[in-house]
Every structure is written in structure tokens, then in C-alpha cells.
Design an enzyme around this catalytic site. Structure first.
Site, short mmCIF file in Angstrom:
data_model
loop_
_atom_site.label_atom_id
_atom_site.label_comp_id
_atom_site.label_asym_id
_atom_site.label_seq_id
_atom_site.Cartn_x
_atom_site.Cartn_y
_atom_site.Cartn_z
N ARG A 43 19.14 -8.27 10.45
CA ARG A 43 18.19 -8.89 11.40
C ARG A 43 18.89 -9.99 12.21
NH1 ARG A 43 15.76 -5.05 9.69
NH2 ARG A 43 14.08 -5.05 8.16
N GLU A 187 4.06 -1.50 -3.80
CA GLU A 187 4.41 -1.09 -2.43
C GLU A 187 5.05 0.30 -2.38
OE1 GLU A 187 7.26 -3.58 -0.36
OE2 GLU A 187 6.92 -2.56 1.52
N LYS A 229 0.26 -2.44 -1.19
CA LYS A 229 0.94 -2.64 0.10
C LYS A 229 1.45 -1.28 0.59
CE LYS A 229 4.81 -5.12 2.22
NZ LYS A 229 5.38 -6.45 2.40
N SER A 271 4.70 -3.22 7.86
CA SER A 271 4.76 -2.76 9.26
C SER A 271 5.79 -1.65 9.44
CB SER A 271 5.03 -3.94 10.21
OG SER A 271 6.23 -4.59 9.94
N GLY A 272 6.82 -1.61 8.65
CA GLY A 272 7.70 -0.44 8.55
C GLY A 272 8.49 -0.03 9.78
N GLY A 273 8.61 -0.92 10.78
CA GLY A 273 9.34 -0.54 11.99
C GLY A 273 8.42 -0.31 13.18
N ARG A 302 8.80 -7.60 9.70
CA ARG A 302 9.27 -7.52 11.10
C ARG A 302 8.17 -7.79 12.12
NH1 ARG A 302 12.16 -1.90 10.05
NH2 ARG A 302 10.73 -2.03 8.28
P1 13P Z 1 8.12 -4.64 7.21
O1 13P Z 1 6.77 -5.18 7.60
O2 13P Z 1 9.22 -5.09 8.13
O3 13P Z 1 8.10 -3.17 6.96
O4 13P Z 1 8.48 -5.30 5.83
C1 13P Z 1 7.54 -5.30 4.83
C2 13P Z 1 8.21 -5.35 3.52
O5 13P Z 1 8.01 -6.25 2.78
C3 13P Z 1 9.10 -4.26 3.15
O6 13P Z 1 9.32 -4.28 1.77
#
Ligand code: 13P
Length: 354
Positions: A43, A187, A229, A271-273, A302
């Protein structure tokens, strides 16, 4: 084999109840600030900031010190390094967050390794010694934990073996957390990579969540003290005809209603990208469908941090503006978690800490 069936004591139950009460709050979500040093490097490289223990500390302090951020952020997930670091005034970060009315959490998995003979699929490691680590983290102020499992989508993946293995591991982790009075974030992330359709993502997500909740039940994990999550049901990033917001919302809620028990208090998406705006719109749209049995909110990394990181650039003089960017995303997502966001707000929301 079921791990344990020991009942949870009164004090532990009280801890779990208090943490859930503080986090499952309508209009509030979680900030994931638990990037490993490797992910943080990626990042920071993106905006040409050197990635050192000290710059990571400065970055996290900039985010956590954002005025009034506790209005929209109920909890923050920390990386182990950050749990033991201090703000410039000498306060430990967990203490610092408490003063902002924010619950400190901790990422406890130890990352991904290839699964058996696969060249693509990965499993999550970190169960060894987890109980001892949790006790240690708890002493330093952590009240909830996070464990991430991932699933790639191709025409043939994820494999049944991986779905089973990840579900078992998530359940064992969650049970261990609850026995130590730490609320587990479970998650299961179905990855955005690839050109798959939203229909394919829906099938996979349903199968994954079904397996996860069956394993949680089998291992006697209490849903009322668990945070889910998940990823959203969404087209692959490289799909040329990605489904739009309404379809994402409809299919995501459909899968969650089929698989997640109603006594689970809160679902906080990753959010995953997705772009920051996309992640906010999708969450908001789900609330427009109404009739949701759980609190439905965010746990973005992100999608909450990107604009702030770009503005910060590793420079002290940019900190206040970066905080305003972070505040704006947190506020808009807080509104989305109530179904009260609209796209016009992207331009209307003035960058102040109101
Ligand atoms: P993102 O929202 O960037 O996907 O990250 C969430 C997260 O904690 C991934 O483990």
C-alpha cells in the site's frame, strides 16, 4: 471431531456481551487497520511512502487521532505490531482508541500457505498457541479478534476440501476466542480476482457460508457472540459486464438470509478491492431492501483508507487533510449502514469533523 463443549463462565460471558454491545451499533462499523507489514509495504509503495516500523506507526496514529471518528467507527482491528506501539503522547494504541470510544481488536491469524498440492488455493495458519496469544493480547487491551480465510473462484474452484478445511479452522479459532472472552470476527473472503459472473459468485458464497455456519454450530460456537465479515456477492473484477449495485445488494442479502442465523448480531463486510464509492453504494443499497435481521455494516480497510493514504503521503503537514478524507469515508459508510447515503453526498459532504 468437536473440539470442546465446555460452558463459558459468567465473567467471560459478560466480556463478550459488552464487546458485542459496543460494536453492533447501527450506523457504526469497523476499520480494518491490521495490514501485515508486507501488505502495508504494498500500500505504501503505491504512494511512494517508505514502509518502516515508524512510518507505519505514524500512519496509524494519523488515522486513530481523527477527531470524532468514534461516531462512525466502533472498533479498529490492529496488527500485532500496532497493539504494542504507542501514540506520540506515550499512550499505548489500545488506550488511545479507548479514549476515542473505540474498541481495539487484533488480527490473530498467521497468514496463508498453499493448500496441499494446489498452486492456487491457500489455507490460513495460526491455530497453534492461539489461546496463549489471546491471553497476551487481552492483557494489552484487545477485545475482539479477526481470522481471514480466502477462496479463489475459477470454473472448478474453490474445492470442497478447501471449503471444509477453512470452515473447520474458522470454527476452532472462533471457539478458542470465545473461551478467552474475545469476540471472534469470522472472515471467509471469496476473492474478487477473476472474470467470473455474479451468479457464480453467489453459488460459491452460499456454499462457503453454509459450510462455515455448519462448522460453527458443530463446534458449539455461540452465534450471539460472533461477528461475520463476509465478502459481497459481486462479479469478478475482470468481468467485462459487472453486475450493478441493485443486483449486488439483492443477491448478497439473499445469500446471507439463507445461511446466517438471525441471532448473529452483526455482519461487517470487507471491501476486497472494490473502490471506496462502490463499497459504500453496495452497503447502502442492501439497507434499502429492508427487513434485515442483523446489524449490517462495514469492516473495510482499503475502501476506508485509500483517499486518506493518498493525501497523507507520509508528511506531517498533510495529516489534517488526510484525516478529513478518512472522516468523510467513515461518515458516508456510517450513513450507508443506515441506508441513508446518497451519491450526491460524495460532493456535498464538507471536509470538516462535525
Ligand atoms: P479490505 O476492506 O481492503 O478488503 O480489507 C478488509 C480486511 O480486513 C481483509 O482481511
Amino acid at each position: 471431531m468437536v473440539l470442546q463443549t465446555v460452558t463459558i463462565g459468567d465473567d467471560i460471558t459478560k466480556d463478550l456481551q459488552a464487546t458485542i454491545k459496543a460494536i453492533a451499533v447501527p450506523g457504526k462499523g469497523i476499520l480494518a487497520a491490521d495490514e501485515s507489514s508486507g501488505t502495508c509495504q504494498k500500500r505504501f509503495d503505491g504512494v511512494k511512502i517508505p514502509c518502516t516500523e515508524e512510518t507505519r506507526r505514524q500512519y496509524r496514529e494519523m488515522l486513530f487521532a481523527t477527531p470524532n471518528i468514534g461516531q462512525f467507527v466502533a472498533g479498529i482491528i490492529l496488527y500485532e505490531e500496532t497493539l504494542y506501539q504507542k501514540a506520540s503522547d506515550g499512550t499505548s494504541f489500545p488506550e488511545f482508541l479507548k479514549k476515542q470510544g473505540i474498541v481495539p481488536g487484533i488480527k490473530v491469524d498467521k497468514g496463508l500457505v498453499l493448500y496441499h498440492n494446489s498452486e492456487i488455493e491457500k489455507v490460513t495458519q495460526g491455530l497453534d498457541g492461539l489461546g496463549e496469544r489471546l491471553e497476551e493480547y487481552k492483557k494489552h487491551g484487545a477485545r475482539f479478534a479477526k481470522w481471514r480465510a480466502t477462496y479463489n473462484i475459477t470454473d472448478t474452484l474453490p474445492s470442497d476440501g478447501l471449503i471444509h478445511e477453512n470452515a473447520e479452522t474458522l470454527a476452532k479459532y472462533a471457539l478458542t476466542c470465545q473461551h478467552h472472552g474475545i469476540v471472534p470476527i469470522v472472515e471467509p473472503e471469496v476473492l474478487l480476482d477473476g472474470d467470473h459472473t455474479i451468479e457464480r459468485c453467489q453459488i460459491v458464497t452460499e456454499k462457503v457460508l453454509h459450510a462455515v455456519f455448519a462448522a460453527l454450530k458443530k463446534h458449539n460456537v455461540k452465534p450471539e457472540f460472533t461477528i461475520l465479515k463476509p465478502s459481497m456477492v459481486i462479479s469478478g473484477k475482470e468481468n467485462p459486464n459487472r453486475a450493478e449495485v441493485k443486483e449486488v445488494a439483492r443477491r448478497t442479502v439473499e445469500v446471507l438470509k439463507k445461511t446466517v442465523p438471525a441471532d448473529l448480531p452483526t455482519i461487517n463486510f470487507l471491501s476486497g478491492g472494490q473502490t471506496p464509492r462502490e463499497a459504500t453504494q453496495n452497503l447502502n443499497e442492501m439497507h434499502k431492501l429492508g427487513n434485515l435481521p442483523w446489524n449490517l455494516s462495514f469492516s473495510y480497510a482499503r475502501a476506508l483508507q485509500e483517499p486518506a493514504l493518498k493525501t497523507w503521503q507520509g508528511k506531517k503537514e498533510n495529516a489534517a487533510n488526510a484525516q478529513k478524507e478518512f472522516y468523510k469515508r467513515a461518515k458516508l459508510n456510517g450513513l450507508a449502514a443506515l441506508g441513508k447515503y446518497s451519491e450526491e453526498m460524495e460532493n456535498q459532504v464538507v471536509l470538516v469533523f462535525d
